[in-house]
Design a protein around this motif. Sequence first.
Motif, mmCIF file in Angstrom:
data_model
loop_
_atom_site.group_PDB
_atom_site.id
_atom_site.type_symbol
_atom_site.label_atom_id
_atom_site.label_comp_id
_atom_site.label_asym_id
_atom_site.label_seq_id
_atom_site.Cartn_x
_atom_site.Cartn_y
_atom_site.Cartn_z
ATOM 1 N N GLY A 1 -3.478 55.749 70.247
ATOM 2 C CA GLY A 1 -3.407 56.244 68.884
ATOM 3 C C GLY A 1 -4.766 56.111 68.218
ATOM 4 N N PHE A 2 -5.067 57.042 67.316
ATOM 5 C CA PHE A 2 -6.345 57.056 66.616
ATOM 6 C C PHE A 2 -6.099 57.180 65.111
ATOM 7 N N GLY A 3 -6.926 56.524 64.319
ATOM 8 C CA GLY A 3 -6.855 56.675 62.874
ATOM 9 C C GLY A 3 -5.592 56.106 62.281
ATOM 10 N N LEU A 4 -5.122 56.750 61.207
ATOM 11 C CA LEU A 4 -4.004 56.238 60.427
ATOM 12 C C LEU A 4 -2.791 57.155 60.482
ATOM 13 N N SER A 5 -1.638 56.566 60.685
ATOM 14 C CA SER A 5 -0.396 57.338 60.604
ATOM 15 C C SER A 5 0.044 57.484 59.158
ATOM 16 N N ASN A 6 -0.406 56.567 58.301
ATOM 17 C CA ASN A 6 -0.084 56.618 56.875
ATOM 18 C C ASN A 6 -1.291 56.093 56.096
ATOM 19 N N THR A 7 -1.898 56.970 55.328
ATOM 20 C CA THR A 7 -3.108 56.579 54.590
ATOM 21 C C THR A 7 -2.798 55.710 53.379
ATOM 22 N N ASN A 8 -1.585 55.790 52.861
ATOM 23 C CA ASN A 8 -1.225 54.968 51.695
ATOM 24 C C ASN A 8 -1.068 53.497 52.059
ATOM 25 N N ASN B 1 9.125 55.306 63.273
ATOM 26 C CA ASN B 1 7.768 55.333 63.815
ATOM 27 C C ASN B 1 7.165 56.738 63.776
ATOM 28 N N GLU B 2 7.648 57.551 62.814
ATOM 29 C CA GLU B 2 7.094 58.901 62.659
ATOM 30 C C GLU B 2 5.913 58.862 61.694
ATOM 31 N N VAL B 3 4.874 59.583 62.051
ATOM 32 C CA VAL B 3 3.686 59.610 61.201
ATOM 33 C C VAL B 3 3.979 60.339 59.899
ATOM 34 N N GLU B 4 3.162 60.088 58.902
ATOM 35 C CA GLU B 4 3.191 60.881 57.675
ATOM 36 C C GLU B 4 2.301 62.100 57.911
ATOM 37 N N TYR B 5 2.597 63.184 57.176
ATOM 38 C CA TYR B 5 1.882 64.446 57.384
ATOM 39 C C TYR B 5 1.043 64.781 56.160
ATOM 40 N N TYR B 6 -0.117 65.402 56.410
ATOM 41 C CA TYR B 6 -1.064 65.686 55.336
ATOM 42 C C TYR B 6 -1.513 67.141 55.418
ATOM 43 N N ALA B 7 -1.480 67.807 54.261
ATOM 44 C CA ALA B 7 -1.839 69.216 54.215
ATOM 45 C C ALA B 7 -2.686 69.495 52.984
ATOM 46 N N SER B 8 -3.203 70.702 52.916
ATOM 47 C CA SER B 8 -3.992 71.112 51.758
ATOM 48 C C SER B 8 -3.088 71.235 50.531
#
Length: 424
Positions: free
Chosen positions: A109-116, A281-288
């Motif tokens: 895994g790389f980076g963050l699954s949840n930025t908050n 264990n599902e990632v959060e999703y990020y969009a414009s």
Amino acid sequence: MKNFKLNSFTKTLNIFHIRHVVLLLLLFAMTTACDKEDAPIPEEEQILIDPLKEKEEEEEEKEEETPQPPTQNDINQVDTAVSNFMTKHGVPGAALAVSVNEKMVYTKGFGLSNTNTNKATEADDVFRIASISKTFTATAIMKLVEEGKLALSDKVFGPGGVLGSDFGSATLTTNEMNITVDHLLIHSSGGWGVSTGGDPMDFEQQLDANSFIEYIFNNWDLQNAPGTTYSYSNYGYWLLARIIERVSQETFEAYISTMLTPTGATSFKTTTFREEDREPNEVEYYASAQENHWIYTMAPRRDGDGGVVISTPDLLRFICAIDGRNGRQDLISTPTQGFMAEPSEFSILGRGFGVWEQENLLFFTGSLPGTRTWFYLNPQNGVTAVIALNSRGNSSEFDNDLNTLVYNLVKDASIPWQTDLDLF
């Protein structure tokens, strides 16, 4: 005469003496034997015959002799490439899984699954995989064909069609009744795609499956005769999921879950695209800003066209079961896999696989608001790479850079994959 008697006495005395000596020797021998039996056993002899001590020593020797299984080492060449891509395009989190000859040799895994919450992405976190869901759907269709429960030439609609013709107020046209299962697989139904009137999948979300098909027939006419042109259609693969349900008498999710059992994949599910339906264990999703509202408002009906949620290691398990190699148990026969990997006469897409003939690669990709996924399968060197992202970026270079990243993972012979490792 005296000499004779003396000699006889001497002989008698000698015999008596001999007997006495023998008797003394016997008594001495018996005494010595008794003393030996009563003597304490030397300490080193007690150790040798101590069964508990002997067993402990054997177990210690066995532990020392048993080689430890190899463990995954970080590969800087890979980690840097993934991290650089994520930094350039502002991707919060990613998960990667790579196999060589059907052995998983790298997963991370790389980076963050949840930025908050600053939660790091784990290798086995689950992601929406968007259109790679179609590879599952195509495989299930081909499995039903192999089992003799379905034919690619079967008509989908109309009298005798797999889904029939009872769709409320809809009156089916000749073109609609001529659509076959194979037309849906290779996106040649004649319409219902972005290039032929638009994608209807997120319209009328309140309708159930039968009512939605009725709505499509009444409002979305085919632009071409089936089998004459290519038009990528999410709706077509959603219909294939309904065919799987009709033939198997199971839900799409249940049928695919059972199909995947031999692979060891356990994280597969279909999502309703609602926040409350996220896995722990599902990632959060990020969009414009323009797409963000779609993350949790897409049509919950979407399954066979783009609704699968799964971890990258489990996605890799699935791909290794349909890649035509014999290292792991296959879900379909080698001839069927070969047929799926043939491009159609209309496009580079086969039946569940994309085909890059010049590079001898099989692939598929997925894209939805907040999600981008990609896999390449290299039949020549046996390397398969799967990556899932929790953002699809906004740059015009995004897809080209992602393509290059995954392409290099399966083509670059300098990457030191640990081929003695199998993380499956």
